[in-house]
Design an enzyme around this catalytic site. Structure first.
Site, mmCIF file in Angstrom:
data_model
loop_
_atom_site.group_PDB
_atom_site.id
_atom_site.type_symbol
_atom_site.label_atom_id
_atom_site.label_comp_id
_atom_site.label_asym_id
_atom_site.label_seq_id
_atom_site.Cartn_x
_atom_site.Cartn_y
_atom_site.Cartn_z
ATOM 1 N N ASP A 60 -0.869 -5.263 3.075
ATOM 2 C CA ASP A 60 -1.403 -3.921 3.835
ATOM 3 C C ASP A 60 -1.001 -3.947 5.286
ATOM 4 O OD1 ASP A 60 -2.951 -1.851 4.747
ATOM 5 O OD2 ASP A 60 -4.678 -2.516 3.707
ATOM 6 N N THR A 74 -6.689 1.747 8.984
ATOM 7 C CA THR A 74 -5.715 2.753 9.562
ATOM 8 C C THR A 74 -6.608 3.607 10.624
ATOM 9 O OG1 THR A 74 -4.193 2.761 7.951
ATOM 10 C CG2 THR A 74 -4.168 4.500 9.412
ATOM 11 N N ASP A 110 -6.061 -4.652 0.126
ATOM 12 C CA ASP A 110 -7.433 -4.796 0.816
ATOM 13 C C ASP A 110 -7.854 -6.119 0.775
ATOM 14 O OD1 ASP A 110 -7.485 -1.921 1.916
ATOM 15 O OD2 ASP A 110 -7.931 -1.433 -0.202
ATOM 16 N N GLU A 160 0.865 -1.121 -0.131
ATOM 17 C CA GLU A 160 -0.007 -0.072 -0.053
ATOM 18 C C GLU A 160 0.888 1.263 -0.028
ATOM 19 O OE1 GLU A 160 -3.671 2.102 2.398
ATOM 20 O OE2 GLU A 160 -2.695 0.456 3.191
ATOM 21 N N ILE A 206 -1.402 -1.949 7.885
ATOM 22 C CA ILE A 206 -2.474 -1.539 8.722
ATOM 23 C C ILE A 206 -3.668 -1.457 7.890
ATOM 24 C CG2 ILE A 206 -3.190 -0.242 10.679
ATOM 25 C CD1 ILE A 206 -0.514 0.807 11.156
ATOM 26 N N ASP A 207 -4.633 -2.456 8.009
ATOM 27 C CA ASP A 207 -5.892 -2.386 7.401
ATOM 28 C C ASP A 207 -6.774 -1.727 8.290
ATOM 29 O OD1 ASP A 207 -7.657 -2.359 5.237
ATOM 30 O OD2 ASP A 207 -8.211 -4.631 5.782
#
Length: 299
Positions: free
Chosen positions: A91, A96, A221, A70, A93-94
């Site tokens: 990702d 955020t 994602d 990302e 930190i999905d």
């Protein structure tokens, strides 16, 4: 690529993901940055730090592998094309926005493709100590125990997780969400919205919700979570206005994930009807395709 080789990849990367989760648990102060001047689009030093660590350590072990991350995609303002080479889609930190608000609905998501096929998925929520994993053809697991979807087939009994966050910044997506929601809301048992795509998919996989839908996402994602859903016996299909009900495309990851194909088809049938009604109206402001900018972040 043999199952044993993919298992070796899992054995190598899984401890890296778990260590990254420990890093998140030590965070005391969060200073989010606004990306591209868009107030809805935030990033933290931890997004960058975790992605950098994961990519660097995987590169050391597998220098020939490729990456779609990302933050590196945002830095380049483009998403790398998916090739047949082993490609890690990350990702860091999905969710955020949840992370910034200290809501424990956030996770680290890592997927692997080989020959453009999803073969491995890891989703880890360190706050809940929940580790979801899957290897193609070997089932899906939560903390080492095999999981399956709810198996529900009746729409009126289903819990629907509908991710509508992107409607804040995109008028066309907002119209798409709202028109479909109006058509669905009286036909389901309940509606949720968690703000974390990877966990939303995993919640379908373990039966906490029955259907999850989101349009306007990015590969990172969905790369891990969609595999986890299908390995748990679920159904994943394209949910965009143009390709509604067709085969899911990881590089344009609009999706509807359901506990069963029978249930997913019921949702798709209603959405097709709603889409036709909306597009038949004069001057309908309706999203024609998977339109988005790389600098926009879903959650």
């Amino acid at each position: 690529m043999s199952c044993s080789e993919i298992q070796n990849y899992m054995n190598f990367v899984l401890p890296l993901v778990l260590d990254s989760g420990k890093e998140l648990l030590t965070v005391e102060e969060i200073n989010p940055e606004i990306k591209g001047g868009n107030i809805w689009d935030v990033v933290t030093i931890y997004d960058r730090k975790i992605e950098q660590i994961l990519i660097e350590k995987i590169k050391e072990e597998y220098p020939e592998h490729k990456f779609i991350g990302e933050e590196e995609s945002a830095d380049k303002n483009t998403i790398s094309q998916l090739t047949s080479l082993p490609t890690w889609i990350i990702d860091p930190i999905d969710g955020t926005a949840n992370f910034v608000k200290r809501m424990p609905l956030t996770c680290i998501s890592v997927g692997l493709t080989i020959n453009k096929e999803q073969v491995l998925g890891i989703v880890y929520n360190p706050y809940a100590k929940e580790l979801f994993t899957a290897i193609r053809g070997q089932g899906a697991y939560l903390n080492g125990k095999k999981i399956t979807t709810s198996g529900l087939t009746e729409m009126n009994k289903s819990i629907f997780n509908y991710e509508i966050s992107l409607g804040v910044k995109n008028l066309q997506l907002r119209n798409l969400y709202m028109s479909r929601l109006q058509g669905l809301i009286t036909k389901v048992s309940g509606i949720r919205s968690y703000g974390c795509a990877a966990l939303g998919l995993c919640y379908v996989a373990c039966g906490r919700v029955d259907v999850y839908q989101c349009d306007g996402l990015y590969p990172w994602d969905a790369a891990a979570g969609t595999l986890i859903v299908t390995e748990a016996g679920g159904f994943v299909t394209d949910s965009s206005a143009v390709r509604l009900g067709k085969e899911f495309d990881l590089m344009q990851p609009n999706f509807l994930a359901a506990s069963t194909k029978q249930l997913g088809d019921q949702y798709i049938a209603i959405e097709k009807m709603v889409d036709q009604e909306v597009t038949s109206k004069p001057q309908a402001n309706f999203i024609p395709s998977n339109c988005k900018l790389i600098t926009e972040k879903t959650q």
